[in-house]
Motif scaffolding. Structure first.
Motif, short mmCIF file in Angstrom:
data_model
loop_
_atom_site.label_atom_id
_atom_site.label_comp_id
_atom_site.label_asym_id
_atom_site.label_seq_id
_atom_site.Cartn_x
_atom_site.Cartn_y
_atom_site.Cartn_z
N ILE A 1 0.84 -1.20 0.00
CA ILE A 1 0.00 0.00 0.00
C ILE A 1 0.87 1.25 0.00
N GLY A 2 1.97 1.21 0.75
CA GLY A 2 2.88 2.35 0.80
C GLY A 2 3.47 2.68 -0.57
N LEU A 3 3.74 1.65 -1.38
CA LEU A 3 4.25 1.88 -2.73
C LEU A 3 3.23 2.64 -3.57
N PHE A 4 1.97 2.23 -3.48
CA PHE A 4 0.91 2.92 -4.22
C PHE A 4 0.78 4.37 -3.76
N GLU A 5 0.81 4.59 -2.45
CA GLU A 5 0.62 5.94 -1.92
C GLU A 5 1.77 6.86 -2.31
N ARG A 6 3.00 6.34 -2.26
CA ARG A 6 4.15 7.17 -2.63
C ARG A 6 4.13 7.49 -4.12
N TYR A 7 3.82 6.49 -4.96
CA TYR A 7 3.84 6.70 -6.40
C TYR A 7 2.73 7.64 -6.84
N ALA A 8 1.60 7.60 -6.14
CA ALA A 8 0.46 8.45 -6.50
C ALA A 8 0.76 9.92 -6.32
N LEU A 9 1.80 10.27 -5.55
CA LEU A 9 2.15 11.68 -5.37
C LEU A 9 2.66 12.30 -6.66
N GLY A 10 3.17 11.45 -7.57
CA GLY A 10 3.60 11.93 -8.88
C GLY A 10 5.01 12.46 -8.94
N ASN A 11 5.71 12.53 -7.81
CA ASN A 11 7.06 13.10 -7.81
C ASN A 11 8.14 12.05 -7.51
N VAL A 12 7.81 10.78 -7.68
CA VAL A 12 8.75 9.72 -7.39
C VAL A 12 8.64 8.66 -8.49
N SER A 13 9.77 8.06 -8.86
CA SER A 13 9.81 7.04 -9.89
C SER A 13 10.01 5.67 -9.26
N ALA A 14 9.86 4.64 -10.07
CA ALA A 14 10.08 3.28 -9.58
C ALA A 14 11.53 3.11 -9.15
N ALA A 15 12.46 3.76 -9.84
CA ALA A 15 13.87 3.67 -9.47
C ALA A 15 14.12 4.29 -8.10
N GLN A 16 13.45 5.42 -7.81
CA GLN A 16 13.60 6.05 -6.50
C GLN A 16 12.98 5.18 -5.41
N LEU A 17 11.85 4.55 -5.72
CA LEU A 17 11.24 3.64 -4.75
C LEU A 17 12.14 2.44 -4.50
N GLU A 18 12.88 2.02 -5.51
CA GLU A 18 13.82 0.91 -5.32
C GLU A 18 14.89 1.28 -4.30
N ALA A 19 15.40 2.52 -4.43
CA ALA A 19 16.42 2.98 -3.49
C ALA A 19 15.87 3.10 -2.08
#
Length: 518
Positions: free
Chosen positions: A201-219
């Motif tokens: 759920i946290g991945l969905f919430e962070r990505y929905a902000l629009g200012n983060v990429s999958a690569a940043q979420l990986e880090a």
């Protein structure tokens, strides 16, 4: 010009291989198989074969954990072909016939276009099959076909199993994703894992902000970016079970947790909007779109390409990683960039008095279309030889294309020399022009393009030339198509400049086609 020989002579039987240098090919279907078992038995087969025939082990081992149907496009296969071209070994040993790969078509392509032209043969140790031995060819084909047949049947059984789970247990099959788990009791269907679902759920919430990429979420999370992307498009988190990732209603069922999904409809919609805004190149490929030029496009290097400028496999992409022949770095062009000029050329077909006179002069002369085809093929052979002599074409690509051209020339020589009567050709051209004007359905346009063109050669966005089909040449279409078309190029909002694009037609300017003496 004489046909260049490969650097090494191919052995004609197992009696000729003593003292040759060998490399090993070891493949398992998955990483788990590769780690646990399989390679040991393959190595044992290879060791026995090396000792029996007095071969030299170079120490080269190409090992891969990859499906047999698609291993041909793996980095390991590319590495092996590069070493073969460099002359690092003479034989490639596969312990078992089905450990080579499970794809008959790619087996033939790799042997005929990749290994044999550089003097390297494949050996299937368990069956004692040598790919360069003419007496083993039938058995090699049989083994490759059998391996592919097994793979196809296994795929069908797995598909049927997943379909049964979907129909009877509302389960998509496969491994449970992050935040999900399988019930310990039969039939082991999926359920939400309360201990890990918060991470998803946290991945969905962070990505929905629009200012983060999958690569940043990986880090941030330590999860692979590819896995994060798959999670963000998985409808299970929104409470829907979809079979084969299709979005039509017939293949979608509500999950047991649909009433209270981990990812709400609102959050799911926001993530979709963000993904759509970041998508490049037109988004996900639409399977309902008709590709007007499908199968017709060819790069100047001789390799097939798709209508969006991408190449069919890793070997093609590797040739164009750096700029060459009009291709930019990591070449990918706008979708259907060549469709506009090609449609303009087809729409510009002219059947006026001058065209009719030219067609009558050519088809009514003693030189029949079969001689046109032969002369055109001879010219292409000469051009290919000059290209190879200039160093612009690798030996293996040159030999493969030369072989195809010679076979085409032999087929022409065996064909009939009776041409199409001039009056019938004129009627055919008029009917074609009328069909082009009336074709308003993409499928009809695609059929017409494939009836007219045999190949469209491009270099980046530029169309270098086109070759028509035999029927098109036989009916004089090369005389009716324009070789220069006018196109509108956007220069700003509401503005466009008219530009002329030249599309050379192979054979249109030959002396034998214009009715002049050769």
């Amino acid at each position: 010009m004489k046909e260049p020989r490969s650097l090494k002579r191919l052995p004609r039987s197992l009696d000729d291989i003593r003292g040759l240098r060998v490399a090993r090919w070891i493949r398992e279907s998955t990483a788990g198989q590769y780690d646990r078992y399989g390679p040991a038995s393959q190595r044992e087969q290879q060791d026995r074969f090396i000792d029996r025939h007095g071969l030299v082990d170079t120490g080269l081992v190409f090992q891969v954990a990859h499906s047999g149907t698609t291993v041909w496009r793996s980095a390991t296969m590319t590495e092996m072909l590069d070493e073969a071209r460099a002359g690092a070994f003479d034989l490639l040993l596969a312990g078992y016939s089905d450990r080579w790969q499970r794809n008959l078509r790619r087996t033939l392509e790799l042997l005929e276009d990749g290994l044999h032209p550089v003097g390297v043969a494949l050996v299937m140790c368990d069956r004692r099959i040598l790919s360069s031995d003419p007496h083993d060819w039938d058995e090699l084909i049989s083994e490759a076909a059998g391996a592919e047949k097994y793979s196809r049947r296994l795929s069908e059984r797995i598909t049927d199993g997943y379909a049964a789970k979907f129909d009877h247990h509302d389960d998509p099959g496969g491994h449970a994703g992050l935040g999900l788990r399988r019930r310990p009791e039969p039939p082991h269907t999926l359920e939400v894992d309360p201990e890990t679902i918060g991470v998803a759920i946290g991945l969905f919430e962070r990505y929905a902000l629009g200012n983060v990429s999958a690569a940043q979420l990986e880090a941030e999370t330590g999860l692979a970016a590819s896995r994060i992307r798959m999670i963000l498009i998985n409808p299970l988190y929104n409470g829907w079970i979809v079979r084969h990732r299709r979005s039509d209603r017939e293949s979608r069922k509500p999950a047991p947790w649909r009433a209270n999904p981990p990812v709400s409809d609102e959050l799911w919609a926001r993530v979709e909007d963000v993904r759509r805004g970041k998508t490049r190149g037109g988004g996900v490929k639409r399977h309902d779109r008709i590709d007007l030029l499908g199968g017709l496009l060819e790069c100047v290097c001789g390799l097939r390409i798709r209508n969006d400028g991408t190449f069919g496999d890793g070997r093609h992409r590797k040739l164009h990683v750096n700029p060459c022949d009009g291709w930019g770095r990591k070449a990918r062009l706008a979708d259907a960039i060549w469709e506009g000029p090609m449609l303009a050329q087809v729409a510009g077909i002219t059947v006026d008095d001058d065209t009719i006179a030219s067609v009558v002069a050519v088809l009514g002369s003693a030189r029949r279309p079969v001689e046109m085809d032969r002369a055109r093929t001879d010219r292409r052979i000469r051009e290919l030889a000059l290209e190879h002599a200039a160093g612009d074409l690798a030996d293996d690509a040159y030999l493969a294309r030369l072989k195809a051209l010679r076979e085409a020339r032999d087929a022409i020589a065996e064909g009939s020399g009776i041409g199409v009567p001039a009056q019938r050709a004129i009627e055919w051209l008029r009917a074609l022009a009328e069909s082009i004007q009336q074709a308003d359905v993409p499928k009809e346009r695609a059929d017409l393009m494939h009836a007219i063109y045999e190949r469209i050669v491009v270099a980046g966005p530029e169309i270098v030339g086109v070759r028509l089909t035999s029927a098109a040449y036989a009916h004089g279409l090369a005389l009716a198509l324009p070789q220069k078309v006018a196109m509108a190029r956007p220069t700003g909002v509401g503005r466009a400049d008219a530009i002329n694009i030249r599309i050379p037609i192979d054979g249109a300017e030959e002396a034998w086609l214009t009715g002049e003496s050769a």
